[in-house]
Design a protein around this motif. Structure first.
Motif, mmCIF file in Angstrom:
data_model
loop_
_atom_site.group_PDB
_atom_site.id
_atom_site.type_symbol
_atom_site.label_atom_id
_atom_site.label_comp_id
_atom_site.label_asym_id
_atom_site.label_seq_id
_atom_site.Cartn_x
_atom_site.Cartn_y
_atom_site.Cartn_z
ATOM 1 N N SER A 29 0.882 -1.366 -0.169
ATOM 2 C CA SER A 29 0.187 0.008 -0.205
ATOM 3 C C SER A 29 0.844 1.365 0.644
ATOM 4 C CB SER A 29 -1.038 -0.138 0.828
ATOM 5 O OG SER A 29 -0.534 0.003 2.702
ATOM 6 N N GLY A 30 1.983 1.022 -0.173
ATOM 7 C CA GLY A 30 2.979 2.447 0.368
ATOM 8 C C GLY A 30 2.637 3.105 1.646
ATOM 9 N N GLY A 31 2.282 2.528 2.161
ATOM 10 C CA GLY A 31 2.610 2.892 3.719
ATOM 11 C C GLY A 31 0.609 3.408 4.432
ATOM 12 N N LEU A 32 0.083 3.559 3.349
ATOM 13 C CA LEU A 32 -1.620 4.106 2.967
ATOM 14 C C LEU A 32 -2.239 3.272 4.244
ATOM 15 C CD1 LEU A 32 -2.355 4.953 -0.684
ATOM 16 C CD2 LEU A 32 -1.772 6.961 1.293
ATOM 17 N N HIS A 33 -1.991 1.740 4.257
ATOM 18 C CA HIS A 33 -2.975 0.906 4.913
ATOM 19 C C HIS A 33 -3.048 1.654 6.540
ATOM 20 C CE1 HIS A 33 -0.431 -0.858 7.510
ATOM 21 N NE2 HIS A 33 0.666 -0.994 6.860
ATOM 22 N N ARG A 34 -1.779 2.352 6.939
ATOM 23 C CA ARG A 34 -1.192 3.224 8.281
ATOM 24 C C ARG A 34 -2.842 4.052 8.409
ATOM 25 N NH1 ARG A 34 4.316 1.728 11.222
ATOM 26 N NH2 ARG A 34 5.214 0.408 10.018
ATOM 27 N N LEU A 35 -2.313 5.588 7.482
ATOM 28 C CA LEU A 35 -3.457 6.404 7.080
ATOM 29 C C LEU A 35 -4.640 5.964 7.400
ATOM 30 C CD1 LEU A 35 -1.587 8.721 4.662
ATOM 31 C CD2 LEU A 35 -2.152 8.605 7.389
ATOM 32 N N TRP A 36 -4.822 4.865 6.609
ATOM 33 C CA TRP A 36 -6.525 3.918 6.590
ATOM 34 C C TRP A 36 -7.508 3.470 8.141
ATOM 35 C CZ3 TRP A 36 -5.447 0.306 1.947
ATOM 36 C CH2 TRP A 36 -4.981 1.474 0.448
ATOM 37 N N LYS A 37 -6.176 3.216 7.983
ATOM 38 C CA LYS A 37 -6.702 2.982 10.002
ATOM 39 C C LYS A 37 -6.361 3.848 10.855
ATOM 40 C CE LYS A 37 -4.308 -2.243 8.999
ATOM 41 N NZ LYS A 37 -3.023 -2.632 8.568
ATOM 42 N N ASP A 38 -5.993 4.699 10.590
ATOM 43 C CA ASP A 38 -5.889 5.556 11.437
ATOM 44 C C ASP A 38 -7.358 6.290 10.923
ATOM 45 O OD1 ASP A 38 -3.745 6.074 12.538
ATOM 46 O OD2 ASP A 38 -2.524 6.801 11.284
ATOM 47 N N ALA A 39 -8.355 6.490 10.086
ATOM 48 C CA ALA A 39 -8.962 7.169 9.216
ATOM 49 C C ALA A 39 -10.273 6.501 10.231
ATOM 50 C CB ALA A 39 -8.978 7.347 8.000
ATOM 51 N N PHE A 40 -10.252 5.265 10.037
ATOM 52 C CA PHE A 40 -10.867 3.841 10.687
ATOM 53 C C PHE A 40 -11.242 4.064 11.754
ATOM 54 C CE2 PHE A 40 -11.562 -0.640 12.138
ATOM 55 C CZ PHE A 40 -13.054 -0.165 11.737
ATOM 56 N N VAL A 41 -10.223 4.668 12.864
ATOM 57 C CA VAL A 41 -10.927 4.339 14.235
ATOM 58 C C VAL A 41 -10.705 5.827 14.886
ATOM 59 C CG1 VAL A 41 -9.009 4.862 16.296
ATOM 60 C CG2 VAL A 41 -8.504 3.287 14.589
ATOM 61 N N ASN A 42 -10.785 6.631 14.024
ATOM 62 C CA ASN A 42 -11.500 7.683 13.965
ATOM 63 C C ASN A 42 -12.985 7.699 13.948
ATOM 64 O OD1 ASN A 42 -8.822 8.918 14.570
ATOM 65 N ND2 ASN A 42 -8.421 10.397 12.702
ATOM 66 N N ARG A 43 -13.115 7.264 13.108
ATOM 67 C CA ARG A 43 -14.362 6.589 13.364
ATOM 68 C C ARG A 43 -15.021 6.041 14.028
ATOM 69 N NH1 ARG A 43 -13.537 9.683 9.169
ATOM 70 N NH2 ARG A 43 -14.158 9.569 7.069
ATOM 71 N N VAL A 44 -14.753 5.217 14.230
ATOM 72 C CA VAL A 44 -14.984 3.847 15.441
ATOM 73 C C VAL A 44 -14.763 5.437 16.807
ATOM 74 C CG1 VAL A 44 -14.518 2.252 17.052
ATOM 75 C CG2 VAL A 44 -13.830 2.480 14.388
ATOM 76 N N LYS A 45 -14.546 6.152 17.026
ATOM 77 C CA LYS A 45 -14.070 6.833 18.152
ATOM 78 C C LYS A 45 -14.449 6.396 19.946
ATOM 79 C CE LYS A 45 -16.991 10.863 16.086
ATOM 80 N NZ LYS A 45 -16.453 10.693 14.427
ATOM 81 N N PRO A 46 -13.674 5.356 20.089
ATOM 82 C CA PRO A 46 -13.455 4.452 21.208
ATOM 83 C C PRO A 46 -12.935 5.563 22.098
ATOM 84 C CG PRO A 46 -11.226 3.643 20.166
ATOM 85 C CD PRO A 46 -12.293 5.168 18.936
#
Length: 243
Positions: free
Chosen positions: A40-57
């Protein structure tokens, strides 16, 4: 379920798919994270950050991170104070996750071998259910979605991060060529397993498109479902609530 399910571009018996997918992840477990960076060229890290921001644990919340494997999403959520149970059908992936947790000083996570289709947890235990890049490898996806609904409390939320089909024509063609021709070669060089990464790419192509998967989530009983495409739908965040 039908008599046959997709394993990449092949049709196999359900039990055979479960066995083969288990073998794939056991083989790639030790190189899984570095391969994610390379593919992913490191993009998976940004995707996971965005994902967790949506979850709002939130502190004190109980969240089940299904197919949590090496802990990437779980660590992000635990930093925000949530109580995380990391579940995965593959013990080799969980072993890598536990080792990473020790190295990084993440304490208090629960690690448990679980089949997403037949969870051992009781009803209405969790405030949140997350699954990142795992649902497409489940043999019976509707069963897994029903189980997610069952173990959530009323008002609990479901979040899924998964590859989909980008709606950007030129980008989609370039990515399709890259994923089919280059990614398996990288897998062969780095993980010494070209076949495993050929399956992982094929599994993306066989996964339902965004509207179809949204309907599957609704069919499992979730309400207020939503799809948020990233890069035109190359990756998508799917969500829903248990009313």
């Amino acid at each position: 379920m039908s008599d046959q399910v997709s394993y990449g571009y092949q049709q196999v018996d359900p039990a055979e798919k479960t066995r083969r997918v288990g073998s794939v992840f056991s083989r790639v477990a030790k190189n899984y994270d570095i391969m994610n960076d390379l593919m992913s060229g490191g993009l998976h890290r940004l995707w996971k950050d965005a994902f967790v921001n949506r979850v709002k644990p939130r502190p004190g919340e109980a969240i089940l991170d299904m197919a949590g494997g090496t802990g990437d999403v779980a660590f992000r959520m635990a930093k925000r104070g949530a109580d995380i149970t990391v579940a995965d059908i593959n013990p080799d992936m969980l072993a890598v996750g536990r080792d990473r947790a020790l190295q990084r000083g993440h304490e208090g996570l629960v690690w448990q071998v679980e089949n997403a289709e037949t969870l051992t947890f009781g009803d209405r235990l969790f405030d949140g259910y997350t699954i990142a890049f795992g649902i497409r490898n489940v043999t019976d996806i509707p069963a897994a979605l029903r189980e997610a609904h069952r173990v959530l409390k009323y008002g609990g939320r479901f979040f899924c991060l998964e590859f989909s089909t980008t709606e950007w024509p030129v980008f989609g063609e370039v990515y399709d060529a890259y994923s089919h021709k280059v990614v398996p070669k990288i897998g062969g060089l780095v993980a010494k397993d070209e076949e495993a990464y050929r399956y992982l790419i094929e599994s993306i192509r066989r996964f339902p498109d965004m509207p179809s998967f949204r309907r599957m989530i609704e069919d499992a009983g979730f309400t207020q479902t939503r799809v948020e495409p990233i890069l035109g739908g190359l990756v998508a965040i799917h969500s829903g609530w248990k009313a």
